[in-house]
Write a protein that holds these residues in place. Structure first.
Motif, PDB file in Angstrom:
ATOM      1  N   VAL A  36       0.862  -1.182   0.000  1.00 59.52           N
ATOM      2  CA  VAL A  36       0.000   0.000   0.000  1.00 59.52           C
ATOM      3  C   VAL A  36       0.897   1.231   0.000  1.00 59.52           C
ATOM      4  O   VAL A  36       1.889   1.296   0.730  1.00 59.52           O
ATOM      5  CB  VAL A  36      -0.937   0.008   1.218  1.00 59.52           C
ATOM      6  N   LEU A  37       0.535   2.222  -0.801  1.00 59.32           N
ATOM      7  CA  LEU A  37       1.338   3.427  -0.968  1.00 59.32           C
ATOM      8  C   LEU A  37       0.729   4.602  -0.211  1.00 59.32           C
ATOM      9  O   LEU A  37      -0.493   4.770  -0.163  1.00 59.32           O
ATOM     10  CB  LEU A  37       1.424   3.773  -2.454  1.00 59.32           C
ATOM     11  N   ARG A  38       1.584   5.428   0.368  1.00 57.94           N
ATOM     12  CA  ARG A  38       1.186   6.682   0.997  1.00 57.94           C
ATOM     13  C   ARG A  38       2.385   7.622   0.978  1.00 57.94           C
ATOM     14  O   ARG A  38       3.440   7.270   0.439  1.00 57.94           O
ATOM     15  CB  ARG A  38       0.716   6.447   2.445  1.00 57.94           C
ATOM     16  N   ASP A  39       2.254   8.812   1.552  1.00 58.48           N
ATOM     17  CA  ASP A  39       3.430   9.629   1.797  1.00 58.48           C
ATOM     18  C   ASP A  39       3.651   9.681   3.307  1.00 58.48           C
ATOM     19  O   ASP A  39       3.096   8.862   4.043  1.00 58.48           O
ATOM     20  CB  ASP A  39       3.331  11.008   1.129  1.00 58.48           C
ATOM     21  N   TYR A  40       4.461  10.600   3.795  1.00 55.86           N
ATOM     22  CA  TYR A  40       4.806  10.594   5.219  1.00 55.86           C
ATOM     23  C   TYR A  40       3.593  10.800   6.122  1.00 55.86           C
ATOM     24  O   TYR A  40       3.619  10.398   7.295  1.00 55.86           O
ATOM     25  CB  TYR A  40       5.821  11.691   5.521  1.00 55.86           C
ATOM     26  N   VAL A  64       5.946   6.346   0.812  1.00 57.23           N
ATOM     27  CA  VAL A  64       6.060   5.275   1.793  1.00 57.23           C
ATOM     28  C   VAL A  64       5.384   4.045   1.210  1.00 57.23           C
ATOM     29  O   VAL A  64       4.224   4.102   0.798  1.00 57.23           O
ATOM     30  CB  VAL A  64       5.398   5.638   3.137  1.00 57.23           C
ATOM     31  N   VAL A  65       6.110   2.939   1.167  1.00 52.05           N
ATOM     32  CA  VAL A  65       5.576   1.673   0.659  1.00 52.05           C
ATOM     33  C   VAL A  65       5.409   0.735   1.848  1.00 52.05           C
ATOM     34  O   VAL A  65       6.380   0.430   2.553  1.00 52.05           O
ATOM     35  CB  VAL A  65       6.520   1.049  -0.387  1.00 52.05           C
ATOM     36  N   ARG A  66       4.178   0.280   2.082  1.00 55.02           N
ATOM     37  CA  ARG A  66       3.875  -0.550   3.247  1.00 55.02           C
ATOM     38  C   ARG A  66       3.371  -1.913   2.790  1.00 55.02           C
ATOM     39  O   ARG A  66       2.475  -2.008   1.943  1.00 55.02           O
ATOM     40  CB  ARG A  66       2.816   0.105   4.139  1.00 55.02           C
ATOM     41  N   ARG A  67       3.925  -2.970   3.357  1.00 50.76           N
ATOM     42  CA  ARG A  67       3.506  -4.307   2.950  1.00 50.76           C
ATOM     43  C   ARG A  67       2.025  -4.494   3.237  1.00 50.76           C
ATOM     44  O   ARG A  67       1.527  -4.161   4.313  1.00 50.76           O
ATOM     45  CB  ARG A  67       4.316  -5.369   3.695  1.00 50.76           C
ATOM     46  N   PHE A  68       1.306  -5.022   2.242  1.00 52.06           N
ATOM     47  CA  PHE A  68      -0.133  -5.226   2.378  1.00 52.06           C
ATOM     48  C   PHE A  68      -0.431  -6.330   3.385  1.00 52.06           C
ATOM     49  O   PHE A  68       0.178  -7.401   3.359  1.00 52.06           O
ATOM     50  CB  PHE A  68      -0.742  -5.595   1.021  1.00 52.06           C
ATOM     51  N   GLU A  69      -1.357  -6.046   4.291  1.00 49.77           N
ATOM     52  CA  GLU A  69      -1.872  -7.042   5.216  1.00 49.77           C
ATOM     53  C   GLU A  69      -3.386  -7.043   5.108  1.00 49.77           C
ATOM     54  O   GLU A  69      -4.006  -5.993   4.923  1.00 49.77           O
ATOM     55  CB  GLU A  69      -1.440  -6.733   6.658  1.00 49.77           C
ATOM     56  N   SER A  70      -3.999  -8.212   5.233  1.00 45.67           N
ATOM     57  CA  SER A  70      -5.443  -8.333   5.115  1.00 45.67           C
ATOM     58  C   SER A  70      -6.086  -8.073   6.477  1.00 45.67           C
ATOM     59  O   SER A  70      -5.833  -8.790   7.442  1.00 45.67           O
ATOM     60  CB  SER A  70      -5.809  -9.736   4.616  1.00 45.67           C
ATOM     61  N   PHE A  71      -6.906  -7.029   6.544  1.00 47.81           N
ATOM     62  CA  PHE A  71      -7.561  -6.646   7.792  1.00 47.81           C
ATOM     63  C   PHE A  71      -9.039  -6.995   7.743  1.00 47.81           C
ATOM     64  O   PHE A  71      -9.653  -7.069   6.674  1.00 47.81           O
ATOM     65  CB  PHE A  71      -7.405  -5.148   8.040  1.00 47.81           C
ATOM     66  N   THR A  72      -9.629  -7.146   8.924  1.00 53.29           N
ATOM     67  CA  THR A  72     -11.066  -7.404   9.029  1.00 53.29           C
ATOM     68  C   THR A  72     -11.673  -6.383   9.981  1.00 53.29           C
ATOM     69  O   THR A  72     -11.062  -6.020  10.987  1.00 53.29           O
ATOM     70  CB  THR A  72     -11.345  -8.827   9.553  1.00 53.29           C
ATOM     71  N   GLY A  73     -12.861  -5.921   9.664  1.00 53.04           N
ATOM     72  CA  GLY A  73     -13.523  -4.954  10.531  1.00 53.04           C
ATOM     73  C   GLY A  73     -12.972  -3.551  10.345  1.00 53.04           C
ATOM     74  O   GLY A  73     -12.043  -3.303   9.569  1.00 53.04           O
ATOM     75  N   ALA A  74     -13.557  -2.626  11.068  1.00 54.55           N
ATOM     76  CA  ALA A  74     -13.194  -1.219  10.957  1.00 54.55           C
ATOM     77  C   ALA A  74     -12.018  -0.875  11.870  1.00 54.55           C
ATOM     78  O   ALA A  74     -11.756  -1.561  12.862  1.00 54.55           O
ATOM     79  CB  ALA A  74     -14.392  -0.349  11.331  1.00 54.55           C
ATOM     80  N   GLU A  75     -11.331   0.198  11.535  1.00 57.57           N
ATOM     81  CA  GLU A  75     -10.254   0.687  12.387  1.00 57.57           C
ATOM     82  C   GLU A  75     -10.829   1.308  13.668  1.00 57.57           C
ATOM     83  O   GLU A  75     -11.959   1.791  13.699  1.00 57.57           O
ATOM     84  CB  GLU A  75      -9.419   1.744  11.656  1.00 57.57           C
ATOM     85  N   VAL A  76     -10.016   1.290  14.701  1.00 57.59           N
ATOM     86  CA  VAL A  76     -10.357   1.886  15.993  1.00 57.59           C
ATOM     87  C   VAL A  76      -9.327   2.972  16.279  1.00 57.59           C
ATOM     88  O   VAL A  76      -8.128   2.753  16.082  1.00 57.59           O
ATOM     89  CB  VAL A  76     -10.339   0.818  17.110  1.00 57.59           C
ATOM     90  N   ARG A  77      -9.791   4.122  16.717  1.00 50.28           N
ATOM     91  CA  ARG A  77      -8.855   5.199  17.073  1.00 50.28           C
ATOM     92  C   ARG A  77      -8.675   5.254  18.588  1.00 50.28           C
ATOM     93  O   ARG A  77      -9.656   5.361  19.339  1.00 50.28           O
ATOM     94  CB  ARG A  77      -9.352   6.546  16.542  1.00 50.28           C
ATOM     95  N   THR A  78      -7.430   5.170  19.044  1.00 50.96           N
ATOM     96  CA  THR A  78      -7.126   5.263  20.466  1.00 50.96           C
ATOM     97  C   THR A  78      -6.357   6.557  20.717  1.00 50.96           C
ATOM     98  O   THR A  78      -5.511   6.957  19.926  1.00 50.96           O
ATOM     99  CB  THR A  78      -6.301   4.054  20.951  1.00 50.96           C
ATOM    100  N   TRP A  79      -6.650   7.197  21.849  1.00 52.95           N
ATOM    101  CA  TRP A  79      -6.104   8.512  22.180  1.00 52.95           C
ATOM    102  C   TRP A  79      -5.229   8.380  23.420  1.00 52.95           C
ATOM    103  O   TRP A  79      -5.682   7.891  24.454  1.00 52.95           O
ATOM    104  CB  TRP A  79      -7.238   9.500  22.438  1.00 52.95           C
ATOM    105  N   TRP A  80      -3.981   8.847  23.315  1.00 53.72           N
ATOM    106  CA  TRP A  80      -2.980   8.631  24.362  1.00 53.72           C
ATOM    107  C   TRP A  80      -2.440   9.970  24.862  1.00 53.72           C
ATOM    108  O   TRP A  80      -2.066  10.829  24.067  1.00 53.72           O
ATOM    109  CB  TRP A  80      -1.825   7.795  23.821  1.00 53.72           C
ATOM    110  N   VAL A  81      -2.397  10.125  26.165  1.00 53.09           N
ATOM    111  CA  VAL A  81      -1.853  11.325  26.797  1.00 53.09           C
ATOM    112  C   VAL A  81      -0.725  10.895  27.727  1.00 53.09           C
ATOM    113  O   VAL A  81      -0.938  10.080  28.638  1.00 53.09           O
ATOM    114  CB  VAL A  81      -2.933  12.093  27.581  1.00 53.09           C
ATOM    115  N   ASP A  82       0.466  11.393  27.456  1.00 50.98           N
ATOM    116  CA  ASP A  82       1.652  11.052  28.262  1.00 50.98           C
ATOM    117  C   ASP A  82       1.816   9.543  28.432  1.00 50.98           C
ATOM    118  O   ASP A  82       2.122   9.034  29.513  1.00 50.98           O
ATOM    119  CB  ASP A  82       1.575  11.736  29.637  1.00 50.98           C
TER     120      ASP A  82
END
Length: 231
Positions: free
Chosen positions: A87-91, A134-152
């Motif tokens: 999968v392709l992206r930039d930074y 950025v070239v990232r090796r493809f992995e097969s995912f299932t379901g939706a992404e989850v966003r986690t929020w981290w403080v310190d």
């Protein structure tokens, strides 16, 4: 800037900025005696994949990247992965909504085909192109992404991903997959997007600066403010 009270600390919450623009903002605020909780170097480390990738190795898809948009650098990045889909992206961003034409590389060993996708990606990103490919090796995912929020270094909030706001995080989401990476980065406020791989393992899709990460619709801003300031 003139509306920011002089002499206070601050957390930026707004549009995604390039590293250069964020540094300029931080400098302008510093001239007024205002210190951003996330400094310019920390922002870049969270916001750009090369800044956080080493901390997440083993928990995120294998990646290689270029400095700039040249073809030879892109060829070397593809060669670093060997062969197979990627999968392709930039930074800072992918174009997953242009999956076939500007995101998915069926085989990184097919140099001509891969470069066609990269060229289209570069065209679509235009002046927003950030850093390099950025070239990232493809992995097969299932379901939706989850966003986690981290403080310190502590996970304070778990939400749906903004792209799939109607799909709530499953009860068994393993936020701990990101804990070691986030803590080693030692950044004040970040997000980590997680997803379940087809084999059942949770993976880090990306880490980002929490100041510019979108909240999904349905999450009250007060929840994020409370998480950020420990309410």
């Amino acid at each position: 800037m003139a509306r920011v009270p002089a002499g206070d600390g601050a957390v930026y919450r707004g549009w995604m900025l390039s590293g250069e623009r964020y540094a300029a903002m931080a400098g302008a605020l510093a001239a007024r005696g205002v210190t951003l909780r996330t400094g310019a170097e920390c922002y870049r480390r969270a916001h750009e994949l090369p800044g956080w990738y080493a901390a997440a190795v083993g928990s995120t898809p294998e990646s290689a990247w270029t400095d700039g948009d040249g073809r030879e650098g892109f060829r070397r990045a593809c060669a670093a992965l060997g062969d197979g889909p990627a999968v392709l992206r930039d930074y800072t961003k992918s174009l997953k909504h242009y999956w076939a034409e500007a995101a998915y590389l069926p085989d990184v060993a097919d140099e001509a085909a891969a470069w066609r996708v990269a060229s289209r990606f570069r065209e679509l990103r235009g002046d927003d192109f950030a850093g390099g490919f950025v070239v990232r090796r493809f992995e097969s995912f299932t379901g939706a992404e989850v966003r986690t929020w981290w403080v310190d270094g502590s996970c304070r909030l778990v939400t749906a991903h903004p792209d799939t706001a109607g799909e709530l995080p499953p009860a068994d989401v393993q936020v701990g997959v990101a804990e070691a990476a986030v803590r080693s980065l030692a950044l004040p406020f970040v997000t980590a997007d997680l997803v379940r791989r087809a084999d059942g393992r949770w993976r880090i899709v990306e880490i980002g600066d929490g100041q510019v990460s979108d909240l999904p619709s349905g999450v009250a801003p007060g929840e994020l403010i409370g998480a950020l300031f420990g309410a």
